[in-house]
Design an enzyme around this catalytic site. Structure first.
Site, short mmCIF file in Angstrom:
data_model
loop_
_atom_site.label_atom_id
_atom_site.label_comp_id
_atom_site.label_asym_id
_atom_site.label_seq_id
_atom_site.Cartn_x
_atom_site.Cartn_y
_atom_site.Cartn_z
N SER A 113 -7.20 -8.97 1.94
CA SER A 113 -5.94 -8.54 1.32
C SER A 113 -4.88 -9.63 1.40
O SER A 113 -3.98 -9.66 0.56
CB SER A 113 -5.38 -7.32 2.05
N HIS A 170 1.76 -2.41 3.59
CA HIS A 170 0.70 -3.27 3.05
C HIS A 170 1.15 -3.99 1.77
O HIS A 170 0.99 -5.20 1.64
CB HIS A 170 -0.54 -2.42 2.79
N ASP A 227 -0.28 -2.21 -5.50
CA ASP A 227 -0.46 -1.92 -4.09
C ASP A 227 0.43 -0.75 -3.70
O ASP A 227 0.70 0.12 -4.53
CB ASP A 227 -0.17 -3.20 -3.27
#
Ligand SMILES: *[C@@H]1O[C@H](CO)[C@@H](O)[C@H](O)[C@H]1NC(C)=O
Ligand SMILES: *[C@@H]1O[C@H](CO)[C@@H](O)[C@H](O)[C@H]1NC(C)=O
Ligand SMILES: *[C@@H]1O[C@H](CO)[C@@H](O)[C@H](O)[C@H]1NC(C)=O
Ligand SMILES: *[C@@H]1O[C@H](CO)[C@@H](O)[C@H](O)[C@H]1NC(C)=O
Length: 752
Positions: free
Chosen positions: A532, A217, A149
């Site tokens: 996610s 994120h 990520d």
């Protein structure tokens, strides 16, 4: 390969920015012996809301002894969307009112607990439950999860190594130094690997040239998978609780493949290289909350990089978990569809925060989503078109708008409302779980029926007004679990005989760690929504399963998750599918269903498969032998007789074009008690005949694996839609259930 993978964060739906949702709660009263409770009386429609309020007051009056006491105690009454009220009550009053036949539940309005904790309690992975997978797996201590990520925030207490033993000796990875990241200082017994894969193109100047994450994120995703316990975390000042990941003692290896740059975020080549390195480093589980957005239809070859990387991984016994994408609710929207990946969709959980909206005529409707604002009184207007929202008509007001299809039209209204300095927008829309945030506007959603009520009120008066109240928390069985609207749905566009997604997990409004330099994330935590978020939760569950069953293959783990997944919520109510229409969810929404970690630890039987089975499946799917050979890093020849795509030993049966009978084989391996007798239970899809031989399976110390044959035939005389059913092997204590998804096609490719 060349082109870039657009990075799929939580928000592909055009305007969804699920930023900080501050949830206000009805506060406690002046009398210290009472607390605010929500008395919930079910999903009921009332012809006359006034009568409903009166009946709520009557109820309270009979409890409290006088009208005055009743109206003083009551803080809210809910008359649309659901029936009930909030009131200051003592413990004994709560006990009494709970016994009232109309009352479904009485929920205290105590502290708001951060979502990660609630999410894992909801899945049965709780510290407070003395037995079960969470404890047997030692919270994942010996397992290493690789997160692909946007990097990490090493200072977050969720990545502290408090309470962890030494790093597993088989670990060969390392941490890289870089901008504001020092391996020696920032890596520990929790964060054991941190590597970067820099793309060739220009990266934003604001990005850290190191494993440190700028956008948050990756931090969020990693902390949902492995975050250590952090007590006393407050979500924007509303109540406190403990946050944690699914496997709070598992080790974390970060592979930074996503960067802030102009076109897309995560490059194919970087992802593949990182997955290759992670195999050599010794990760046990890989989790990827990234995917290639629409069109998914050409994932067949070079687009399917995650699929390729995953093939190498699973060949080495590493489980790969990836997101179904936020491309729903339309069919064929699911991403990461390779049969060897665990593909994860997202659901809501048993908690929600509706917002009371009181019109000038004192009628209260329940808005579907939480409001960030405390309490707002404003003028109210209706806008048929976005262009009707002008400074003259709308400044300071709340605007009602009807939305037929979620998407761009909403953006138009929001843009106009922002320019006109309106106070807020209420969308009458189909149900969607989407929470939109704007600094400038209150943004709320209501059902069409409520929109009609609101519109009638606006038309009935010359100066309509509205009070947007403070959101209330409703928790427990009364809040249905739904597959979120955005969650990517099957069928699988590339391999229609492979059911996708595989399972679903909570992914709506999940609190986890973030970059404290981002506006609104200053305390280091943040609430986000998307597949996610569901994906690392399942990766954490896989880590726990690996800890308890180190010998299970990736296919066995996937099988255990699917065959034990629940098609109901933890209270036994059906799971719904949000989206184009309101309906019960089916396997294209949730695969096997909602993950049930404790059951997955003891599935009874598993449908196993290895790399050779997948290679044969690729031959059956007309893959080029050259590609299959590349995947295997060897030469490869497909069998001379082309295998059937239906023969891949999946824990599901999906037949996209049934005309003549199809016969296929499945093989189950006993991982439960050695001497077991399993009996067959079939719930066939509508109009479909399912014959199975044999219909009992007897395992003993020498018989560990048994096969059965399934013949599927149709009684439909025309092309049909997909119909769904289930096939279960049960020994009385284990139900091993696989989903059946069958479509009849008499005239092939005939567009009827
Ligand atoms: C929890 O956090 C609050 C605010 O940060 C602080 O005042 C309080 O002392 C903390 N409580 C515990 C038990 O750490
Ligand atoms: C609404 O309720 C308030 C307070 O209870 C009252 O003063 C007001 O007259 C009511 N308005 C209408 C239109 O019923
Ligand atoms: C196991 O079952 C098979 C088939 O029913 C039988 O032939 C075999 O003898 C059994 N083995 C043992 C150890 O009971
Ligand atoms: C298995 O399924 C049956 C039928 O739905 C149900 O009654 C039973 O409780 C289930 N058993 C387990 C162990 O889940």
């Amino acid at each position: 390969m060349g082109s870039q993978v657009s990075w799929w964060i939580f928000s592909v739906i055009s305007l969804v920015l699920f930023l900080n949702v501050e949830l206000s709660i009805v506060e406690g009263g002046t009398n210290e012996e009472t607390k605010v409770y929500i008395v919930y009386m079910g999903e009921r429609k009332h012809d006359d809301p006034e009568l409903v309020t009166a009946s709520h007051l009557d109820m309270l009056e009979s409890l409290l002894g006088s009208k005055k006491a009743a109206s003083e105690a009551m803080t809210h009454t809910y008359r649309h969307g659901f029936s009930g009220f909030a009131a200051h009550l003592t413990d004994s009053q709560v006990k009494k009112i709970s016994e009232h036949p109309d009352v479904v539940s009485v929920t205290p309005n105590g502290h708001y607990e951060p979502q990660t904790t609630r999410m894992f309690d909801y899945l049965g992975l709780s510290q407070s439950i003395p037995k079960g997978l969470f404890h047997d797996a030692k919270m994942g201590e010996d397992v290493i999860i690789g997160v692909f990520d946007s990097g990490v925030w090493p200072e977050s207490p969720m990545f502290s190594d408090k309470g962890l033993g030494p790093i597993p000796s088989r670990w060969k990875g390392h941490c890289e130094d870089g901008q504001e990241f020092e391996a020696k200082k920032h890596c520990n017994k929790k964060l054991i690997g941190a590597r970067t894969y820099k793309p060739q193109v220009k990266i934003s100047d604001s990005e850290y040239m190191s494993p440190r994450s700028k956008d948050g994120h990756g931090i969020h995703v990693a902390s949902i998978a492995v975050g250590n316990f952090v007590p006393n975390v407050s979500d924007s000042g509303f109540g406190v609780g403990t946050v944690r990941g699914a496997a709070p003692k598992a080790r974390l290896a970060i592979y930074k493949v996503c960067w802030i740059k102009e076109d897309g975020s995560c490059a194919f080549t970087d992802i593949l290289k990182a997955m290759d390195d992670a195999i050599a480093d010794g990760v046990d589980v890989m989790t990827l909350s990234i995917g290639r957005p629409i069109p998914v239809f050409n994932e067949v070859d070079e687009g399917n990089i995650i699929g390729y990387g995953a093939f190498h991984a699973i060949s080495k016994g590493i489980t790969v978990v990836a997101c179904a994408g936020n491309t729903g609710p339309e069919g064929y929207s699911v991403l990461n569809i390779a049969p060897w990946i665990i593909t994860v969709g997202a659901t809501t959980i048993d908690r929600w925060y509706p917002t009371p909206l009181t019109l000038g005529n004192n009628e209260t409707l329940m808005g579907r989503i939480p409001s960030r604002d405390k309490e707002v009184q404003a003028g109210l207007m209706y806008a048929m078109f976005a262009r009707d929202i002008t400074k003259e008509s709308a400044m300071g007001k709340v605007v009602l708008a009807f939305i037929v299809k979620n998407g761009d039209a909403k953006n138009d209204y929001l843009t106009s409302a922002t320019h006109a300095q309106a106070r807020g927008v209420i969308f009458a829309s189909r149900r969607n779980d989407v929470i939109t945030f704007s600094e400038a506007l209150i943004i709320l959603e209501i059902d069409y029926e409520q929109g009609t009520t609101m519109l009638k009120y606006i038309q009935s008066t010359s100066s309509p007004t509205i009070k947007v109240g403070r959101s209330v928390r409703v928790t427990g069985p009364v809040i249905a679990t739904k597959v979120a609207e955005f969650s990517g749905r099957g069928p699988n566009s590339v391999s229609p005989s492979v059911l996708k997604p595989d399972v679903v997990a909570p992914g709506v409004a999940i609190l986890a760690a973030s970059n404290p330099n981002i506006m609104g994330h200053e305390d280091g935590y943040f609430t986000e929504t998307g597949t996610s978020m569901a994906t690392p939760a399942v990766a954490g569950v896989v880590a726990l399963l690996k800890a308890v069953h180190p010998d299970w293959s990736p296919a066995a783990i996937r099988s255990a998750l699917i065959t034990t997944a629940s098609t109901t919520d933890p209270y036994g109510e059906p799971i719904f599918a949000d989206g184009l229409s309101q309906r019960q969810a089916n396997p294209f929404d949730y695969g096997g269903g909602l993950v049930s970690p404790n059951k997955a630890a003891d599935p009874g039987l598993v449908y196993d498969a290895d790399a050779e089975d997948y290679r044969r499946f690729l031959c059956a799917s007309d893959y080029n032998e050259g590609i299959i050979a590349k995947l295997s890093q060897t030469t490869y020849k497909c069998p001379t007789t082309k295998p059937s795509v239906f023969e891949l030993n999946l824990p599901s049966i999906t037949i996209p074009f049934l005309k003549e009978d199809v016969t296929l084989t499945r093989t189950v391996t006993n991982v439960g008690p050695v001497d077991s007798l399993y009996k067959l239970v079939v719930e066939p899809p509508l109009g479909i005949k399912i014959s199975v031989t044999p219909n009992t399976l007897q395992f003993n110390s020498s018989v560990k694996k048994l096969s059965y044959k399934v013949t599927v035939s149709t009684t439909h005389k025309a092309n049909s839609i997909y119909y769904f059913g289930r096939l279960t092997w049960t020994d009385g204590s284990h139900n091993v259930t696989i989903p059946l998804s069958i479509r009849t096609e008499i005239l092939k490719n005939f567009n009827f």
